[in-house]
Design an enzyme around this catalytic site. Structure first.
Site, PDB file in Angstrom:
ATOM      1  N   HIS A 142     -41.659  23.857  34.694  1.00 21.10           N
ATOM      2  CA  HIS A 142     -40.256  23.526  34.458  1.00 21.10           C
ATOM      3  C   HIS A 142     -39.406  24.302  35.452  1.00 21.10           C
ATOM      4  O   HIS A 142     -39.762  25.413  35.865  1.00 21.10           O
ATOM      5  CB  HIS A 142     -39.861  23.885  33.019  1.00 21.10           C
ATOM      6  CG  HIS A 142     -38.549  23.321  32.582  1.00 21.10           C
ATOM      7  ND1 HIS A 142     -37.362  23.959  32.840  1.00 21.10           N
ATOM      8  CD2 HIS A 142     -38.236  22.180  31.913  1.00 21.10           C
ATOM      9  CE1 HIS A 142     -36.363  23.242  32.352  1.00 21.10           C
ATOM     10  NE2 HIS A 142     -36.869  22.157  31.794  1.00 21.10           N
TER      11      HIS A 142
ATOM     12  N   ASP B 296     -41.639  17.202  27.858  1.00 18.92           N
ATOM     13  CA  ASP B 296     -41.942  15.811  28.201  1.00 18.92           C
ATOM     14  C   ASP B 296     -43.417  15.462  28.008  1.00 18.92           C
ATOM     15  O   ASP B 296     -43.783  14.290  28.012  1.00 18.92           O
ATOM     16  CB  ASP B 296     -41.569  15.538  29.666  1.00 18.92           C
ATOM     17  CG  ASP B 296     -40.095  15.756  29.933  1.00 18.92           C
ATOM     18  OD1 ASP B 296     -39.284  15.166  29.209  1.00 18.92           O
ATOM     19  OD2 ASP B 296     -39.755  16.529  30.851  1.00 18.92           O
TER      20      ASP B 296
END
Length: 431
Positions: free
Chosen positions: A307, A365
């Protein structure tokens, strides 16, 4: 004694001192608002990775420790103990609602869920195969043409009404975008259903027969909305703030946020994860794809790992993993090859030295695409669901920006590397 930092120009020997500001938690920031005026230089920070663009009380992230707080509350506690409307109230108002405040807020949102009837015609102007995000972007922007009674951004009551309208109507817009792509009739919201329930009802009900929303799936959807409600100054939120800094109306600002979120590097990541799992196809193929991911000369990437901010396990990913198991169990899906691949990939990521060294932990996700597919939500709707959830965060950030007395119109500077001034040549003299 106030903290300061001194900058020295080694060429001229000049020095300048700038104040250092401290937040409630998190790293200090250097106040460089007078940097250009005092030094005749700009700072250079592509992507704004080291630049604080605003002061905010809404969301805090500690990427190294894997912490996400909304108004001081850990995301894990909110997702476990609140519904989406409570979190929306928290983001907008700074405190969790009491029982009376919660009931009133839910009623106010519920009674704004219908769209103006003339928007039926607006939807019919899109091609049937239009992407839902294109439809959402267009319809959200068009709301200012239908609800122009609350566009005075200097009026707190106007801002409140517009905020409620956007949060309430976004599920209807998203569900209608889906129905339009199928050629099915639009389903109107029901005032007896909760926020997540209403969305699922408008997505999957038809006029032909009764449809009852599964409470387990509604709870899962509610939790997913909470996990995506806000995430500090990401690309789409920064876009909303930048658009809003010009004094643009809230509907236009949210449309700008939807457009930014549409990018595959932002809101489209969960769709990319699902496509990756399908590409791998089988657990036995995982070692080959992991090897490819480690190869700098191979363009294959393992999606859903790592991320921009988190250098630890994304706190939302753990909740999403548990939610995924609950949904698959409720739907009776015992052998899901995509989930088997995902679980094995997660295990590798938490044990393999390559992933640990590069801090490539599963992010939010990683599991959401599997949940959506199991619930019968098509891939084209994945990012639309993200936009539906994030609207609340965008609105909270937009409101905070408009209440900030230090707010100025956004105007980044640049490092110009083009041609210097040169003499104009008539067309006859140009070779």
């Amino acid at each position: 004694m106030a903290k300061t930092i001194t900058v020295k120009d080694n060429a001229s020997g000049k020095t300048w001192t700038f104040p250092v500001m401290s937040g409630t938690v998190g790293p200090d920031v250097v106040d460089i608002r007078k940097f250009y005026a005092e030094t005749d230089m700009f700072t250079y920070d592509p992507g704004f990775t080291s630049t604080g663009s605003c002061e905010s009380k809404i969301t805090f992230i500690d990427g190294d420790k894997g912490v996400l707080l909304h108004r001081g509350y850990p995301i894990e506690e909110l997702a476990e103990n609140c519904n989406f409307e409570e979190v929306a109230y928290l983001l907008l108002n700074g405190e969790l609602p009491n029982a009376v405040e919660k009931k009133k807020f839910q009623r106010d949102i519920t009674y704004h869920t219908m769209l103006h009837e003339q928007l039926h015609s607006f939807f019919s102007g899109f091609r049937r195969d239009a992407h839902p995000m294109a439809v959402m972007c267009g319809v959200a922007g068009a709301l200012s043409a239908f609800y122009h009674d609350s566009l005075d951004i200097t009026n707190p009551e106007h801002r409140r009404i517009s905020s409620y309208r956007l949060i309430a109507k976004m599920p209807t817009i998203a569900a209608w975008a889906y129905k339009y792509s199928l050629g099915q009739p639009f389903i109107y919201p029901r005032n007896d259903l909760g926020y997540a329930e209403n969305f699922l009802y408008m997505m999957f009900a038809t006029p032909c027969e009764d449809y009852e929303v599964n409470p387990i799936l509604a709870k899962a959807m509610d939790r997913i909305l909470i996990l995506h409600a806000d995430h500090e100054q990401n690309a789409s939120t920064s876009t909303v703030r930048l658009a809003g800094s010009s004094g643009a109306n809230p509907f236009a600002c949210i449309a700008a946020g939807i457009a930014s979120l549409w990018g595959p590097a932002h809101g489209g990541a969960n769709e990319a994860v699902l496509n990756m799992l399908k590409q791998i196809g089988n657990k036995k193929n995982i070692p080959e794809f992991v090897k490819r991911a480690k190869d700098k000369n191979d363009n294959f990437r393992l999606m859903g790992f790592g991320h921009r901010v988190y250098k630890n396990y994304d706190p939302r990913a753990r909740i999403m993993s548990r939610t995924c198991s609950e949904v698959l169990k409720e739907l009776g899906i015992k052998n899901n090859p995509l989930l088997d691949i995902a679980i094995e990939l997660e295990k590798i990521a938490l044990e393999d030295e390559y992933f640990i060294e590069k801090k490539l932990y599963p992010n939010v996700d990683f599991y959401s695409g599997i949940i959506f597919e199991a619930m019968g939500i098509p891939v084209t709707m994945f990012t639309a669901l993200f936009a539906l959830a994030r609207t609340t965060g965008w609105i909270a950030q937009w409101n905070e920006m408009n209440e900030d007395p230090q707010q100025k119109i956004g105007r980044p500077r640049q490092l110009y590397t083009g041609s210097p001034k040169r003499k104009f040549k008539p067309i006859k003299s140009r070779k």
